[in-house]
Design a protein around this motif. Sequence first.
Motif, short mmCIF file in Angstrom:
data_model
loop_
_atom_site.label_atom_id
_atom_site.label_comp_id
_atom_site.label_asym_id
_atom_site.label_seq_id
_atom_site.Cartn_x
_atom_site.Cartn_y
_atom_site.Cartn_z
N GLY A 284 0.78 -1.23 0.00
CA GLY A 284 0.00 0.00 0.00
C GLY A 284 0.81 1.27 0.00
O GLY A 284 0.27 2.37 -0.18
N ALA A 285 2.11 1.18 0.19
CA ALA A 285 2.96 2.38 0.23
C ALA A 285 3.17 2.93 -1.18
O ALA A 285 3.32 2.17 -2.14
N THR A 286 3.15 4.24 -1.29
CA THR A 286 3.36 4.88 -2.60
C THR A 286 4.57 5.80 -2.61
O THR A 286 4.83 6.48 -3.59
N THR A 287 5.33 5.84 -1.51
CA THR A 287 6.57 6.64 -1.47
C THR A 287 7.67 5.80 -0.84
O THR A 287 7.42 4.95 0.02
N VAL A 288 8.89 6.07 -1.27
CA VAL A 288 10.06 5.39 -0.72
C VAL A 288 11.24 6.33 -0.81
O VAL A 288 11.33 7.15 -1.73
N GLU A 289 12.15 6.25 0.15
CA GLU A 289 13.35 7.08 0.13
C GLU A 289 14.58 6.19 0.04
O GLU A 289 14.68 5.16 0.72
N LEU A 290 15.52 6.61 -0.80
CA LEU A 290 16.77 5.90 -1.00
C LEU A 290 17.92 6.83 -0.60
O LEU A 290 18.02 7.94 -1.12
N GLY A 291 18.76 6.39 0.31
CA GLY A 291 19.88 7.21 0.74
C GLY A 291 20.91 7.39 -0.36
O GLY A 291 21.25 6.44 -1.08
N LEU A 292 21.42 8.61 -0.50
CA LEU A 292 22.41 8.91 -1.53
C LEU A 292 23.80 9.12 -0.96
O LEU A 292 24.80 8.92 -1.67
N PHE A 293 23.90 9.56 0.29
CA PHE A 293 25.21 9.68 0.92
C PHE A 293 25.07 9.83 2.42
O PHE A 293 24.01 10.18 2.94
N ASP A 294 26.16 9.55 3.11
CA ASP A 294 26.29 9.80 4.55
C ASP A 294 27.72 10.27 4.77
O ASP A 294 28.65 9.46 4.81
#
Length: 285
Positions: free
Chosen positions: A86-96
Motif C-alpha cells: 500500500g505504500a506509494t513513497t520510498v526514500e533511498l539514501g544517496l550519501f552519509d
Amino acid sequence: MEGAMMGPNRSRRQFLKGGLALTAAGLAGCSGGGSAGTATPDPLFRDTSVSGNSLRVTLREDHEISKVNLIGPSGSIFQSAQIATGATTVELGLFDYRRGWHYTPGDHILVGVEGGEEVESTTIPLTPELEIANVEPYTGGRPIPSNRANLVVTVENTGTGPTWVYYVGYENALDRDANHIPTNDYAKTVPLLNLEEPESKGDILLDPGHSVGLLGVDAPFLLTQDDHCDELQVDMTVIVASGIGENGRKEIEATLAGEQIKANFAGTCSDISIETPGEETQNNG
C-alpha cells in the motif's frame, strides 16, 4: 557502495534479464497489430525529488511492486528498498558524509521489481555542480584581523544531484595557511570543523537549486611582513570543496587599502574590496 570511500557493490544481472524481458514484451505488443484504443498505462514512477541526502520516489497508487533498486553509473545496484504493501513513497539514501560513503555522479536507473523481475525503469541524472555566486569581505564578529581578513563565500548547487560542502580555500592568498585544500577522507567527514559558518549540519547539505553562505577557518588577507595597505592588488582563486563531484572555483581581484589593523601578531587592512569580472565591487570600507 558505488562512489563511496568504503562499501561493496552488488550485481545487476537481474536488471539485465528484466530489461530483455521488457524489450521482448514491447516488441510483441507492436507486432500484434494492436488496437488504436489500447490505453497506455500510467508510469510506475510518478515523481522523484532530492531532499538532503536522500532520493524520494513517488509511485502510482495501483502499483504491485515489492522493491525499488537504484542502479549506479557502473551498472551495479547502489541502493535497494523494500516497498510496504500500500505504500506509494520510498526514500533511498544517496550519501552519509559522517560514515564516508556517497553515490557516483552520473545517470542512475531507478528499477521497480515485482516477483523477482524488473518491470519498469526510468533514468535519474544525479550530478552536483557548485557555482560560487558571490564573494564579499566578512564584516561580522569582533573587529580583529582574523575576521576583517576573511571572506563570506556564497555557493549554489546548479546541478541535478545533492552534495555537501566541507572547506573554503584559496590559491594565491596572502596567508599561506589559506592556500590549502584538504583532500583526505577524514576532512570530508567533519565539515563543521573546517568552517566557521554555517554551524548547523543541515546547512552544509546542498540540494539542487539551493545555496549557502560559507566562512572558512583560514583568512586569506592576513598580511605577511612584505605586504602593505597601499592599494595592494591580489589576484587569487576562491575554492569551495565539494564532498561529491567537482569543487566550485571563482577568480577574484582584491584591493587592500586604508589603515593596518593589528592584534595578536596578526594584521590586515581596514579597506578590502573584491571584484570579479562583470560584477559589482564588494567593499568592507
